[in-house]
Design a protein around this motif. Structure first.
Motif, PDB file in Angstrom:
ATOM      1  N   CYS A 229       1.025  -1.047  -0.308  1.00 27.74           N
ATOM      2  CA  CYS A 229      -0.493   0.042  -0.160  1.00 27.74           C
ATOM      3  C   CYS A 229       1.088   1.600  -0.002  1.00 27.74           C
ATOM      4  O   CYS A 229       0.473   2.158  -0.451  1.00 27.74           O
ATOM      5  CB  CYS A 229      -1.544   0.175   1.316  1.00 27.74           C
ATOM      6  SG  CYS A 229      -2.072  -1.083   0.544  1.00 27.74           S
TER       7      CYS A 229
ATOM      8  N   ARG B  54      -5.553   7.397  -0.303  1.00 20.94           N
ATOM      9  CA  ARG B  54      -6.240   8.380   0.730  1.00 20.94           C
ATOM     10  C   ARG B  54      -6.019   6.282   1.512  1.00 20.94           C
ATOM     11  O   ARG B  54      -6.101   5.954   2.860  1.00 20.94           O
ATOM     12  CB  ARG B  54      -7.595   8.444   1.323  1.00 20.94           C
ATOM     13  CG  ARG B  54      -7.145  10.100   1.006  1.00 20.94           C
ATOM     14  CD  ARG B  54      -8.610  11.158   0.717  1.00 20.94           C
ATOM     15  NE  ARG B  54      -8.229  12.887   0.728  1.00 20.94           N
ATOM     16  CZ  ARG B  54      -8.944  12.683  -0.260  1.00 20.94           C
ATOM     17  NH1 ARG B  54      -9.625  11.720  -1.347  1.00 20.94           N
ATOM     18  NH2 ARG B  54      -9.096  14.235  -0.757  1.00 20.94           N
ATOM     19  N   LEU B  55      -7.327   5.627   1.260  1.00 19.29           N
ATOM     20  CA  LEU B  55      -7.366   4.038   1.169  1.00 19.29           C
ATOM     21  C   LEU B  55      -5.672   3.563   1.628  1.00 19.29           C
ATOM     22  O   LEU B  55      -5.633   2.904   2.684  1.00 19.29           O
ATOM     23  CB  LEU B  55      -8.051   3.112   0.291  1.00 19.29           C
ATOM     24  CG  LEU B  55      -9.272   3.805   0.443  1.00 19.29           C
ATOM     25  CD1 LEU B  55     -10.628   3.053  -0.216  1.00 19.29           C
ATOM     26  CD2 LEU B  55     -10.442   3.438   1.929  1.00 19.29           C
TER      27      LEU B  55
ATOM     28  N   ARG C 258      -2.626   4.960   2.387  1.00 24.69           N
ATOM     29  CA  ARG C 258      -2.556   5.517   3.497  1.00 24.69           C
ATOM     30  C   ARG C 258      -2.700   4.842   4.596  1.00 24.69           C
ATOM     31  O   ARG C 258      -2.704   4.769   6.148  1.00 24.69           O
ATOM     32  CB  ARG C 258      -2.542   6.406   3.118  1.00 24.69           C
ATOM     33  CG  ARG C 258      -1.223   7.555   2.167  1.00 24.69           C
ATOM     34  CD  ARG C 258      -1.404   8.716   1.929  1.00 24.69           C
ATOM     35  NE  ARG C 258      -0.153   9.506   2.671  1.00 24.69           N
ATOM     36  CZ  ARG C 258      -0.609  10.133   3.801  1.00 24.69           C
ATOM     37  NH1 ARG C 258      -1.448  10.844   2.848  1.00 24.69           N
ATOM     38  NH2 ARG C 258      -0.413  11.266   4.951  1.00 24.69           N
ATOM     39  N   ASP C 259      -4.111   4.865   4.300  1.00 22.23           N
ATOM     40  CA  ASP C 259      -5.328   3.460   6.083  1.00 22.23           C
ATOM     41  C   ASP C 259      -4.521   2.888   6.681  1.00 22.23           C
ATOM     42  O   ASP C 259      -3.730   2.193   7.173  1.00 22.23           O
ATOM     43  CB  ASP C 259      -6.365   4.367   5.811  1.00 22.23           C
ATOM     44  CG  ASP C 259      -7.002   6.309   5.962  1.00 22.23           C
ATOM     45  OD1 ASP C 259      -5.990   6.613   6.038  1.00 22.23           O
ATOM     46  OD2 ASP C 259      -8.058   5.702   5.875  1.00 22.23           O
ATOM     47  N   VAL C 260      -4.407   1.816   5.505  1.00 26.20           N
ATOM     48  CA  VAL C 260      -4.426   0.161   5.582  1.00 26.20           C
ATOM     49  C   VAL C 260      -3.059   0.254   5.515  1.00 26.20           C
ATOM     50  O   VAL C 260      -1.961   0.321   6.921  1.00 26.20           O
ATOM     51  CB  VAL C 260      -4.068  -0.829   3.410  1.00 26.20           C
ATOM     52  CG1 VAL C 260      -2.870  -1.239   3.707  1.00 26.20           C
ATOM     53  CG2 VAL C 260      -5.888  -0.439   3.878  1.00 26.20           C
TER      54      VAL C 260
ATOM     55  N   ASP D 151      -1.133   3.087   7.269  1.00 27.14           N
ATOM     56  CA  ASP D 151      -1.138   3.228   9.243  1.00 27.14           C
ATOM     57  C   ASP D 151      -1.372   2.449   9.549  1.00 27.14           C
ATOM     58  O   ASP D 151      -1.043   1.971  10.751  1.00 27.14           O
ATOM     59  CB  ASP D 151      -1.644   4.041   9.123  1.00 27.14           C
ATOM     60  CG  ASP D 151      -0.485   5.633   9.150  1.00 27.14           C
ATOM     61  OD1 ASP D 151       0.514   4.998   8.172  1.00 27.14           O
ATOM     62  OD2 ASP D 151      -1.012   6.440   8.405  1.00 27.14           O
ATOM     63  N   LEU D 152      -2.592   1.577   9.893  1.00 19.41           N
ATOM     64  CA  LEU D 152      -3.500   0.325  10.253  1.00 19.41           C
ATOM     65  C   LEU D 152      -2.904  -0.671  10.666  1.00 19.41           C
ATOM     66  O   LEU D 152      -2.882  -1.101  11.232  1.00 19.41           O
ATOM     67  CB  LEU D 152      -4.994   0.492  10.078  1.00 19.41           C
ATOM     68  CG  LEU D 152      -6.067   1.609  10.041  1.00 19.41           C
ATOM     69  CD1 LEU D 152      -7.269   1.725   9.131  1.00 19.41           C
ATOM     70  CD2 LEU D 152      -6.050   1.841  11.611  1.00 19.41           C
TER      71      LEU D 152
ATOM     72  N   CYS E 173      -8.868  -3.255  10.594  1.00 19.81           N
ATOM     73  CA  CYS E 173      -7.969  -3.932  10.147  1.00 19.81           C
ATOM     74  C   CYS E 173      -8.397  -3.897   9.035  1.00 19.81           C
ATOM     75  O   CYS E 173      -8.710  -3.582   7.120  1.00 19.81           O
ATOM     76  CB  CYS E 173      -7.073  -4.048  10.404  1.00 19.81           C
ATOM     77  SG  CYS E 173      -5.553  -3.850   9.911  1.00 19.81           S
TER      78      CYS E 173
ATOM     79  N   VAL F  68     -10.378  -1.900   6.610  1.00 17.63           N
ATOM     80  CA  VAL F  68     -10.016  -0.711   5.644  1.00 17.63           C
ATOM     81  C   VAL F  68      -9.386  -1.508   4.567  1.00 17.63           C
ATOM     82  O   VAL F  68      -9.165  -0.925   4.078  1.00 17.63           O
ATOM     83  CB  VAL F  68      -9.477   0.141   6.233  1.00 17.63           C
ATOM     84  CG1 VAL F  68      -8.738   1.498   5.387  1.00 17.63           C
ATOM     85  CG2 VAL F  68      -9.727   0.806   7.100  1.00 17.63           C
ATOM     86  N   CYS F  69      -8.473  -2.437   5.458  1.00 12.16           N
ATOM     87  CA  CYS F  69      -8.747  -3.850   3.851  1.00 12.16           C
ATOM     88  C   CYS F  69      -9.756  -3.460   3.434  1.00 12.16           C
ATOM     89  O   CYS F  69      -8.961  -4.003   1.257  1.00 12.16           O
ATOM     90  CB  CYS F  69      -6.847  -5.075   4.332  1.00 12.16           C
ATOM     91  SG  CYS F  69      -5.738  -4.694   5.478  1.00 12.16           S
TER      92      CYS F  69
ATOM     93  N   CYS G 141     -10.075  -0.626   0.989  1.00  9.83           N
ATOM     94  CA  CYS G 141      -8.821  -0.699  -0.416  1.00  9.83           C
ATOM     95  C   CYS G 141      -9.091  -1.730  -1.512  1.00  9.83           C
ATOM     96  O   CYS G 141      -8.496  -1.094  -2.852  1.00  9.83           O
ATOM     97  CB  CYS G 141      -7.878  -0.469   0.011  1.00  9.83           C
ATOM     98  SG  CYS G 141      -6.351   0.176  -0.560  1.00  9.83           S
TER      99      CYS G 141
END
Length: 115
Positions: A27, A46-47, A49-51, A53-54, A76, A79-80, A83
């Motif tokens: 990611c 954005r997704l 980057r969220d993945v 980090d999480l 987690c 969001v995965c 994404c």
């Protein structure tokens, strides 16, 4: 000490740690590559980057056997999954790599969430 030697980490937790770290790597690559693709890739960036980090946070929570890792596992996985669905829509190699790798992370995080 290698992660395989964590006393509290069974096979499922170790697999989840590995899947989370792999998801974070792909990611980060995808988000960086998408930055050069134009404004239409903003949601993907954005997704991803969220993945990233999480999943790294989740791996750290599991490594230290945090009492909150199961709660984080559910978020987690969600969001995965979002994404992966976004990345499936794009033909770029980096997006397709995400779409291929993230479902393993979704599955192992859901297992962790269920306990």
């Amino acid at each position: 000490m290698a992660l395989e030697q964590l006393e509290h980490a069974d096979e499922h937790m170790q697999e989840c740690i590995d899947n989370c770290l792999e998801a974070a790597q792909v990611c980060e690559w995808c988000a960086d590559a998408c930055a050069g693709e134009g404004e239409e890739m903003a949601r993907c960036i954005r997704l991803c980057r969220d993945v990233a980090d999480l999943t790294t946070l989740h791996a750290r929570f599991m490594a230290r056997n945090s009492g909150y890792h199961r709660d984080l596992a559910s978020i987690c996985a969600d969001v995965c999954e979002a994404c992966a669905e976004e990345c499936e829509q794009h033909d770029h190699d980096h997006c397709q790599a995400c779409a291929e790798i993230l479902p393993k992370c979704v599955e192992s995080c859901r297992e962790m969430a269920e306990g």
